[in-house]
Design an enzyme around this catalytic site. Structure first.
Site, PDB file in Angstrom:
ATOM      1  N   SER A   1       2.487  11.602   1.194  1.00  0.00           N
ATOM      2  CA  SER A   1       3.506  11.250   0.213  1.00  0.00           C
ATOM      3  C   SER A   1       4.392  12.469  -0.070  1.00  0.00           C
ATOM      4  O   SER A   1       5.005  13.010   0.838  1.00  0.00           O
ATOM      5  CB  SER A   1       2.830  10.712  -1.055  1.00  0.00           C
ATOM      6  OG  SER A   1       3.751  10.109  -1.913  1.00  0.00           O
TER       7      SER A   1
ATOM      8  N   HIS B   1      -0.918   2.779  -0.947  1.00  0.00           N
ATOM      9  CA  HIS B   1      -0.370   4.123  -0.832  1.00  0.00           C
ATOM     10  C   HIS B   1      -1.460   5.184  -0.699  1.00  0.00           C
ATOM     11  O   HIS B   1      -1.274   6.181  -0.005  1.00  0.00           O
ATOM     12  CB  HIS B   1       0.498   4.422  -2.053  1.00  0.00           C
ATOM     13  CG  HIS B   1       1.316   5.664  -1.914  1.00  0.00           C
ATOM     14  ND1 HIS B   1       2.310   5.801  -0.969  1.00  0.00           N
ATOM     15  CD2 HIS B   1       1.281   6.840  -2.585  1.00  0.00           C
ATOM     16  CE1 HIS B   1       2.868   6.998  -1.072  1.00  0.00           C
ATOM     17  NE2 HIS B   1       2.250   7.650  -2.039  1.00  0.00           N
TER      18      HIS B   1
END
Length: 255
Positions: free
Chosen positions: A90, A230
């Site tokens: 990320s 995620h």
């Protein structure tokens, strides 16, 4: 070195170092423990940014450039000692990519492999940042409005996760400050690297234009989608896959 780097198991005879860059708001715990999961050929360092863990009392990096400058200057000696690779997840993907760019441009050093995870390609992020800039007045009114704007514009689960955990609000504010001032201009997109890139993501994550990462290197690129959202990498089965895949890639790179 000690305040920037977490290394849970030193391996002086390792043939390669894997430098891990955590996601926004994260400390070193999840990725530093990888040091015990890799074989003796791979030593793991995990980046600890200001404002986290033992650096909690330090002010957050004011922008991406400040963070990159600290990381590259502190690690420079170690990176000259033996081959190294980066893994970023990320926000950590962007930070690792920015460090790779500076190392090549300023010192002529390059990772043997970039392992990138759960992040849009930089040109897509640049367009998102421009959207945020156009809505700057809204975004700076309050932390809640910053989160609201991101959820509306990006439709990205990580921000919903942060919104549901108020104790991470101040970390999101730091993340916003860091990303907001760092943009990848079109001139930065001309195949800046030559190392291989492997990109991972969760099957339920909302990521845009992942294939664009192949435009950033003249090396080989590969893409893997693993089950989950995620934070897919926290699942034991996915972690096992990552460890095995990264090990094989680094052993091949150093033959």
């Amino acid at each position: 070195m000690e305040k920037l780097i977490a290394c849970v198991q030193e391996k002086p005879d390792a043939i390669c170092r894997l430098i891990c860059f955590p996601w926004a708001g994260a400390g070193t715990a999840d990725l530093a423990k990888w040091g015990r999961l890799f074989n003796d050929a791979i030593e793991v360092y995990c980046i600890r940014l200001p404002g986290r863990e033992t650096r909690l009392e330090e002010p957050f990096a004011k922008d991406m450039t400040s963070a990159v400058n600290e990381i590259t200057s502190v690690l420079l000696k170690s990176l000259k000692e033996k081959p190294f690779a980066f893994f970023g997840h990320s926000f950590g993907t962007y930070l690792s990519f920015a460090c790779a760019l500076q190392l090549k441009e300023k010192y002529g050093l390059e990772p043997v492999h970039l392992f990138l995870s759960a992040a849009h390609t930089p040109n897509v992020s640049y367009r998102i940042i421009n959207i945020m800039k156009q809505n700057h007045k809204l975004a700076t009114k309050s932390k809640n409005n910053i989160l609201h704007l991101l959820v509306l514009k990006k439709k990205n689960p990580p921000f919903l996760y942060v919104e549901a955990n108020p104790k991470y609000m101040y970390l999101m504010e730091c993340f916003m400050t860091t990303v907001y001032v760092h943009r990848f201009e079109k001139t930065d997109m001309n195949t800046p690297l030559s190392c291989d890139i492997t990109y991972f993501c969760g099957s339920e994550d909302k990521i845009f234009d992942t294939k664009g990462w192949q435009e950033l290197t003249s090396g080989d690129t590969s893409f893997y989608e693993l089950p989950g959202g995620h934070l897919y990498l926290l699942k034991p089965s996915n972690q096992s896959f990552l460890i095995k895949h990264i090990t094989k890639a680094l052993e091949n790179a150093n033959q």
